[in-house]
Design a protein around this motif. Structure first.
Motif, PDB file in Angstrom:
ATOM      1  N   GLY A  43       0.821  -1.204   0.000  1.00  0.00           N
ATOM      2  CA  GLY A  43       0.000   0.000   0.000  1.00  0.00           C
ATOM      3  C   GLY A  43       0.849   1.245   0.000  1.00  0.00           C
ATOM      4  N   ALA A  44       0.436   2.243  -0.764  1.00  0.00           N
ATOM      5  CA  ALA A  44       1.201   3.485  -0.873  1.00  0.00           C
ATOM      6  C   ALA A  44       0.391   4.708  -0.463  1.00  0.00           C
ATOM      7  N   GLN A  45      -0.738   4.472   0.222  1.00  0.00           N
ATOM      8  CA  GLN A  45      -1.566   5.537   0.772  1.00  0.00           C
ATOM      9  C   GLN A  45      -1.917   5.163   2.201  1.00  0.00           C
ATOM     10  N   SER A  46      -1.447   5.935   3.166  1.00  0.00           N
ATOM     11  CA  SER A  46      -1.783   5.661   4.552  1.00  0.00           C
ATOM     12  C   SER A  46      -3.284   5.833   4.775  1.00  0.00           C
ATOM     13  N   THR A  47      -3.865   4.921   5.557  1.00  0.00           N
ATOM     14  CA  THR A  47      -5.281   5.027   5.890  1.00  0.00           C
ATOM     15  C   THR A  47      -5.498   5.167   7.394  1.00  0.00           C
ATOM     16  N   LYS A  48      -4.445   5.547   8.125  1.00  0.00           N
ATOM     17  CA  LYS A  48      -4.596   5.762   9.561  1.00  0.00           C
ATOM     18  C   LYS A  48      -5.478   6.993   9.796  1.00  0.00           C
TER      19      LYS A  48
ATOM     20  N   ALA B 165     -11.208  -9.802 -13.279  1.00  0.00           N
ATOM     21  CA  ALA B 165     -11.466 -11.162 -12.786  1.00  0.00           C
ATOM     22  C   ALA B 165     -10.477 -11.560 -11.695  1.00  0.00           C
ATOM     23  N   CYS B 166     -10.277 -10.655 -10.731  1.00  0.00           N
ATOM     24  CA  CYS B 166      -9.348 -10.920  -9.629  1.00  0.00           C
ATOM     25  C   CYS B 166     -10.105 -10.905  -8.309  1.00  0.00           C
ATOM     26  N   PRO B 167      -9.557 -11.515  -7.266  1.00  0.00           N
ATOM     27  CA  PRO B 167     -10.176 -11.427  -5.944  1.00  0.00           C
ATOM     28  C   PRO B 167     -10.145  -9.989  -5.421  1.00  0.00           C
ATOM     29  N   VAL B 168     -11.134  -9.675  -4.592  1.00  0.00           N
ATOM     30  CA  VAL B 168     -11.200  -8.346  -4.001  1.00  0.00           C
ATOM     31  C   VAL B 168     -11.565  -8.470  -2.527  1.00  0.00           C
ATOM     32  N   VAL B 169     -10.878  -7.699  -1.696  1.00  0.00           N
ATOM     33  CA  VAL B 169     -11.216  -7.591  -0.280  1.00  0.00           C
ATOM     34  C   VAL B 169     -12.129  -6.390  -0.118  1.00  0.00           C
ATOM     35  N   LEU B 170     -13.351  -6.635   0.349  1.00  0.00           N
ATOM     36  CA  LEU B 170     -14.302  -5.568   0.645  1.00  0.00           C
ATOM     37  C   LEU B 170     -14.267  -5.324   2.146  1.00  0.00           C
ATOM     38  N   MET B 171     -13.789  -4.157   2.534  1.00  0.00           N
ATOM     39  CA  MET B 171     -13.694  -3.849   3.957  1.00  0.00           C
ATOM     40  C   MET B 171     -14.833  -2.952   4.386  1.00  0.00           C
ATOM     41  N   HIS B 172     -15.319  -3.158   5.608  1.00  0.00           N
ATOM     42  CA  HIS B 172     -16.326  -2.267   6.174  1.00  0.00           C
ATOM     43  C   HIS B 172     -15.631  -1.023   6.722  1.00  0.00           C
ATOM     44  N   SER B 173     -16.106   0.126   6.321  1.00  0.00           N
ATOM     45  CA  SER B 173     -15.583   1.387   6.844  1.00  0.00           C
ATOM     46  C   SER B 173     -16.658   2.450   6.678  1.00  0.00           C
ATOM     47  N   ARG B 174     -16.431   3.569   7.312  1.00  0.00           N
ATOM     48  CA  ARG B 174     -17.304   4.730   7.159  1.00  0.00           C
ATOM     49  C   ARG B 174     -16.432   5.952   6.950  1.00  0.00           C
ATOM     50  N   GLY B 175     -16.891   6.878   6.127  1.00  0.00           N
ATOM     51  CA  GLY B 175     -16.163   8.113   5.922  1.00  0.00           C
ATOM     52  C   GLY B 175     -14.792   7.886   5.327  1.00  0.00           C
ATOM     53  N   ASN B 176     -13.821   8.696   5.782  1.00  0.00           N
ATOM     54  CA  ASN B 176     -12.447   8.580   5.315  1.00  0.00           C
ATOM     55  C   ASN B 176     -11.521   8.754   6.516  1.00  0.00           C
ATOM     56  N   SER B 177     -10.227   8.867   6.250  1.00  0.00           N
ATOM     57  CA  SER B 177      -9.261   8.932   7.353  1.00  0.00           C
ATOM     58  C   SER B 177      -9.498  10.119   8.278  1.00  0.00           C
ATOM     59  N   ARG B 178     -10.029  11.210   7.740  1.00  0.00           N
ATOM     60  CA  ARG B 178     -10.220  12.407   8.558  1.00  0.00           C
ATOM     61  C   ARG B 178     -11.538  12.394   9.327  1.00  0.00           C
ATOM     62  N   THR B 179     -12.503  11.592   8.899  1.00  0.00           N
ATOM     63  CA  THR B 179     -13.825  11.628   9.521  1.00  0.00           C
ATOM     64  C   THR B 179     -14.209  10.361  10.266  1.00  0.00           C
TER      65      THR B 179
ATOM     66  N   GLY C 138     -10.721  -0.978  13.651  1.00  0.00           N
ATOM     67  CA  GLY C 138     -10.079   0.328  13.756  1.00  0.00           C
ATOM     68  C   GLY C 138     -10.605   1.375  12.796  1.00  0.00           C
ATOM     69  N   PHE C 139     -11.461   0.987  11.873  1.00  0.00           N
ATOM     70  CA  PHE C 139     -12.012   1.934  10.910  1.00  0.00           C
ATOM     71  C   PHE C 139     -13.440   2.285  11.327  1.00  0.00           C
ATOM     72  N   ALA C 140     -13.606   3.466  11.911  1.00  0.00           N
ATOM     73  CA  ALA C 140     -14.908   3.917  12.416  1.00  0.00           C
ATOM     74  C   ALA C 140     -15.439   2.964  13.487  1.00  0.00           C
ATOM     75  N   LYS C 141     -14.540   2.491  14.348  1.00  0.00           N
ATOM     76  CA  LYS C 141     -14.918   1.667  15.498  1.00  0.00           C
ATOM     77  C   LYS C 141     -14.116   2.106  16.721  1.00  0.00           C
ATOM     78  N   THR C 142     -14.754   2.098  17.866  1.00  0.00           N
ATOM     79  CA  THR C 142     -14.064   2.368  19.120  1.00  0.00           C
ATOM     80  C   THR C 142     -13.315   1.116  19.573  1.00  0.00           C
ATOM     81  N   HIS C 143     -12.516   1.266  20.614  1.00  0.00           N
ATOM     82  CA  HIS C 143     -11.797   0.111  21.149  1.00  0.00           C
ATOM     83  C   HIS C 143     -12.786  -0.989  21.553  1.00  0.00           C
ATOM     84  N   GLU C 144     -13.861  -0.591  22.231  1.00  0.00           N
ATOM     85  CA  GLU C 144     -14.842  -1.574  22.687  1.00  0.00           C
ATOM     86  C   GLU C 144     -15.542  -2.239  21.504  1.00  0.00           C
ATOM     87  N   GLN C 145     -15.804  -1.489  20.458  1.00  0.00           N
ATOM     88  CA  GLN C 145     -16.459  -2.060  19.279  1.00  0.00           C
ATOM     89  C   GLN C 145     -15.551  -3.038  18.538  1.00  0.00           C
ATOM     90  N   ASN C 146     -14.253  -2.745  18.496  1.00  0.00           N
ATOM     91  CA  ASN C 146     -13.318  -3.700  17.901  1.00  0.00           C
ATOM     92  C   ASN C 146     -13.333  -5.025  18.663  1.00  0.00           C
TER      93      ASN C 146
END
Length: 272
Positions: A54-59, A131-145, A187-195
């Motif tokens: 990956g070449a774009q940070s998503t933290k 025709a390649c595999p894809v990982v669909l991740m659950h997230s909300r918003g973007n890194s800033r929101t 870690g993406f739009a989740k609190t510690h307890e939600q993780n």
């Protein structure tokens, strides 16, 4: 489509290689091509089944650099890794279709989209045509929101519904069911307890039959539990999560510390 050896028979290990100056635990370490390639060699020797570049940070709070800069960082090491390790299984971590397209042309095998196809409307159609595999991740918003978007009544079931919605979009774009991998997005739009709730409820996410990829490595919720502010010192907490993921039948674990976690998963497999 390419899959790890023994796919779905054991929990595979995806090694993280962040080609960025600002990722949360290893920012800048692999920004130079030679270091990224050396890390790929090391992770493969340690037993990585997949390399995730990956070449774009998503933290949280990360600045989005755009496709041109992302490709400038990504393509040189990707091409060399593909040349040096022709049998390696390579995933590209991006939410931009132009980046995914160029990476696939350069030899990547999977697309790992932290937005699940939300951020770029062309992404799902691109994956379908490739025709390649894809990982669909659950997230909300973007890194800033995303840290402000943690309102859930039942985090496990709402994440499941969100993944089903993204899957419906993927199927409508022409991606076959067999190419889809789910990631609940720790870690993406989740609190510690939600993780922690997601990890406790993993069986509710495996019931739909999609392979589950989990990315807990060195994350803030582990630091919160352990009172450990140093991301690279969270390896034992990550190992504990790895055992839970193996118990629940997760298909892939995405980690920085490939060797120790591969050993942890091997031992966990003997127990479960």
């Amino acid at each position: 489509m390419r899959w790890p050896t023994g796919w779905r028979q054991r929990t595979a290990v995806m090694g993280v290689i962040n080609i960025t100056p600002d990722s949360f635990s290893d920012g800048g370490r692999f920004l130079q091509r030679d270091r990224a390639v050396a890390e790929a060699a090391f992770q493969l020797q340690q037993g990585a089944d997949v390399l995730d570049l990956g070449a774009q940070s998503t933290k949280p709070g990360a600045e989005e650099v755009g496709a041109e800069e992302e490709l400038k960082r990504l393509l040189p090491p990707l091409r060399e890794i593909r040349s040096r390790f022709p049998e390696a299984l390579i995933s590209v971590d991006t939410f931009l279709a132009p980046v995914a397209e160029a990476a696939l042309a350069a030899g990547a095998d999977w697309v790992n989209d932290v937005s699940g196809g939300r951020r770029d409307s062309a992404m799902l159609h691109l994956v379908a045509s490739a025709a390649c595999p894809v990982v669909l991740m659950h997230s909300r918003g973007n890194s800033r929101t995303m840290d402000q978007l943690t309102d859930y009544d039942d985090v496990v079931q709402q994440v499941r519904r969100g993944l089903l919605e993204r899957t419906e979009e993927a199927l409508a774009a022409g991606i076959p069911t067999t190419a889809i991998i789910w990631d609940p997005g720790l870690g993406f739009a989740k609190t510690h307890e939600q993780n922690l709730a997601l990890l406790k409820g993993l069986e509710q996410l495996t019931q739909d039959g999609f392979p589950l990829l989990i990315g807990p490595s060195r994350k803030r919720f582990i630091g919160a539990v352990l009172d450990e502010p140093r991301p690279r010192a969270r390896i034992w907490g990550t190992a504990a999560v790895a055992c839970r993921c193996a118990q629940a039948g997760a298909a892939v674990l995405r980690v920085h510390d490939v060797g120790p976690i591969r050993q942890t998963l091997s031992m966990a497999a003997a127990l479960w």
